[in-house]
Design a protein around this motif. Structure first.
Motif, mmCIF file in Angstrom:
data_model
loop_
_atom_site.group_PDB
_atom_site.id
_atom_site.type_symbol
_atom_site.label_atom_id
_atom_site.label_comp_id
_atom_site.label_asym_id
_atom_site.label_seq_id
_atom_site.Cartn_x
_atom_site.Cartn_y
_atom_site.Cartn_z
ATOM 1 N N LYS A 30 63.548 28.615 29.960
ATOM 2 C CA LYS A 30 62.837 28.610 28.688
ATOM 3 C C LYS A 30 63.599 27.784 27.649
ATOM 4 N N GLY A 75 60.108 16.891 34.417
ATOM 5 C CA GLY A 75 59.879 18.160 35.122
ATOM 6 C C GLY A 75 59.853 17.950 36.622
ATOM 7 N N PHE A 131 62.292 28.545 36.112
ATOM 8 C CA PHE A 131 62.098 27.895 34.804
ATOM 9 C C PHE A 131 63.160 28.310 33.806
ATOM 10 N N GLN A 163 60.725 24.329 29.381
ATOM 11 C CA GLN A 163 60.072 23.969 30.653
ATOM 12 C C GLN A 163 58.717 24.648 30.821
ATOM 13 N N ASN A 164 57.660 23.937 30.463
ATOM 14 C CA ASN A 164 56.284 24.369 30.702
ATOM 15 C C ASN A 164 55.593 23.200 31.377
#
Ligand code: SAM
Length: 290
Positions: free
Chosen positions: A24, A58, A22, A28-29
Motif C-alpha cells: 500500500k 506494476g 501488494f 500499488q493498485n
C-alpha cells in the motif's frame, strides 16, 4: 490480445505465480479494466515514431499496451520485486526497457537521451502512485523535458484541482502550475473497481497537453510562483494580507496601491485571480523592487 494482462484472471494468475503481495505504501493498485486502458492509450495518441515513458509499470498492464502503440517505451519501477515479473511479461517487446528506480531520483534528461533519441515526440503515460502524484507531475513540468503530453491516472480530486478554473475551492497552486505549462482536460472518471486492490478513492484520467509557450508573459518564473504560493498561504485571508508576509512589514504600506494599480482589489482572495492577474501582479511587484 488473448493474453492481455489487464484482466482480473490474468492479473491474479501473475500475482499468484510470483507470490507477489501488494504494498500500500507504494500506491500499488493495478488496473484490471481493459476499457480504461483503451481510453488512456487513445488519449495518448501514440504511434511508432513516438516514445512513451511510463512511471510505475506494476506487472505491465499498461506497459504492454504502450509497447503495441509506441516505437520506444521506458518504464521506471521502484519495487525490485516487480522487475523479474516485468522482464518476463514484456519479453515479447524488445523496444521496451524497464528501469529499476525511484522516478523522483532518476536522471530523466539522461533517460531521454539514452532511450528516446530516435523518437519524434515523447509522451508520459502512467497510472501514478497516488502518494507522489504532485511531486512527479511537477518534476516532469519543471525540468522542461521535451514531452508533448502527460496522460495520467490520478485521484479524481487531484484531477479536478489540476483542471480547476479561478473562483472555486479546487483552484490553487497546483491548478496554476499545471495550467502555466499545459492545457488540462479530464478524459474520464474511473471507479475504484477498475483496480486490484480497489483504492478507497475515485480516480480520473487527465491529459495535460504541453503548451508551446506559457499563456502569460512572466520575466522571472521563480518570482511568479513565489507570489502564487504566497497568495494561497492562508486561503481565508485576503490577497493583501497574504502578500504582506511576502514583502515584509516595512513595505506593506505600498501593497494596496500596487494592487489597485494592477487592477486587482486588495480584498480579493488568491483563489479568484486568473493566471494573467498573477502575472501582472508578479511583474508589478518586481518593478517596485518588492
Ligand atoms: N501501471 C500499473 C497498472 O496500471 O496496473 C501499476 C500502477 S500502480 C498505481 C503504481 C506503481 O508505481 C506501482 O507499481 C509502484 O510500485 C510504482 N511506484 C511507486 N512509487 C514509485 C516511484 N517513486 N518511482 C517509480 N515507481 C513507483
Amino acid at each position: 490480445g488473448a493474453m492481455d494482462i489487464a484482466t482480473p484472471t490474468r492479473t491474479k494468475d501473475i500475482i499468484r505465480k510470483h507470490g507477489f503481495t501488494f504494498k500500500k505504501s507504494l500506491g500499488q493498485n493495478f488496473l484490471i479494466d481493459k476499457n480504461i486502458l483503451d481510453k488512456i492509450v487513445d488519449a495518448a495518441a501514440l504511434n511508432k515514431d513516438k516514445g512513451a515513458l511510463e512511471i510505475g509499470p506494476g506487472i505491465g498492464a499498461l506497459t504492454e499496451r504502450l509497447a503495441q502503440e509506441a516505437g520506444k517505451v521506458a518504464a521506471v519501477e521502484i519495487d525490485n520485486r516487480l522487475i523479474p515479473i516485468l522482464e518476463e511479461v514484456l519479453s515479447p517487446y524488445p523496444h521496451v526497457s524497464v528501469v529499476h528506480g525511484d522516478v523522483l531520483k532518476t536522471d530523466l534528461a539522461k533517460l531521454w537521451a539514452e532511450r528516446f533519441a530516435s523518437c519524434s515526440q515523447v509522451s508520459v503515460v502512467a497510472n501514478l502512485p497516488y502518494y507522489v502524484t504532485t511531486p512527479i507531475v511537477m518534476t516532469l513540468l519543471e525540468q522542461k523535458l521535451p514531452l508533448d503530453r502527460i496522460v495520467v491516472m490520478v485521484q479524481k480530486e487531484v484531477a479536478e484541482r489540476m483542471a480547476a478554473k479561478p473562483g472555486g475551492k479546487d483552484y490553487g497552486t497546483l491548478s496554476i502550475a499545471v495550467q502555466y505549462y499545459c492545457v488540462p482536460d479530464i478524459v474520464c472518471v474511473v471507479p475504484s473497481g477498475a483496480f486490484i486492490p480497489a483504492p478507497n478513492v475515485d480516480s480520473a484520467v487527465i491529459r495535460l497537453t504541453k503548451r508551446e509557450a506559457p499563456p502569460v508573459d512572466v520575466s522571472d518564473e521563480t518570482r511568479f510562483f513565489r507570489v502564487v504560493h504566497a497568495a494561497f498561504t492562508q486561503r481565508r485571508k485576503t490577497l493583501h494580507n497574504n502578500l504582506a508576509a511576502l514583502v515584509g512589514k516595512d513595505r506593506k504600506g505600498e501593497l494596496a496601491g500596487l494592487l489597485e494599480a494592477s487592477g486587482i482589489k486588495p480584498e480579493r482572495r488568491g483563489e479568484t485571480l486568473s493566471l494573467q492577474e498573477f502575472a501582472t501582479l508578479s511583474e508589478a511587484l518586481a518593478s517596485a523592487g518588492l
